[in-house]
Design an enzyme around this catalytic site. Structure first.
Site, short mmCIF file in Angstrom:
data_model
loop_
_atom_site.label_atom_id
_atom_site.label_comp_id
_atom_site.label_asym_id
_atom_site.label_seq_id
_atom_site.Cartn_x
_atom_site.Cartn_y
_atom_site.Cartn_z
N CYS A 30 -11.98 64.54 24.02
CA CYS A 30 -11.39 63.69 22.92
C CYS A 30 -11.14 64.46 22.05
O CYS A 30 -11.73 66.16 21.57
CB CYS A 30 -13.72 63.54 22.72
SG CYS A 30 -13.84 63.64 20.97
N CYS A 33 -14.45 66.19 19.56
CA CYS A 33 -15.25 66.89 20.13
C CYS A 33 -14.45 68.53 19.74
O CYS A 33 -15.68 69.32 20.09
CB CYS A 33 -14.99 66.36 20.86
SG CYS A 33 -15.16 65.11 21.19
#
Length: 105
Positions: A30, A33
């Site tokens: 991600c 993230c």
């Protein structure tokens, strides 16, 4: 200090034994993230009254399922073991606001 969660039992123990808990639900794949990670670590030093946990949803999917997390990054704050506030997405201001809110409650 950010604690990396490795099991559902460990996660539950942290939630039930701490007044204010801040959780970063993340995944290695991600990109947003990765934007959150350094800031989350910084907040753990800036707000020592809270316990900061990191949950990789691919490593401990049972924790993500229990918390009903389906999008990353997601931040959930807990007060006395109960969900207090949830932020979905890499909204740094909202994440920090949730930390301040749970500590003030």
């Amino acid at each position: 200090m950010v604690h990396t969660i490795t099991s559902l039992e460990e996660y539950t123990r942290f939630l039930n034994s701490n007044e204010s808990v801040v959780v970063d639900f993340t995944a290695a794949w991600c990109p947003p993230c990765r934007l959150i990670t350094p800031k989350f670590e910084s907040w753990s030093a800036q707000y020592p009254a809270a316990v900061f946990l990191k949950v990789d949803v691919d490593d401990v999917p049972d924790v993500a399922a229990m918390a009903e997390v389906s999008s990353m990054p997601t931040s959930i704050t807990y007060k006395k073991g109960k969900e207090f506030e949830r932020v979905v997405g890499a909204h740094l201001g909202r994440w920090e606001g949730a930390i301040v809110n749970v500590l003030a409650a």
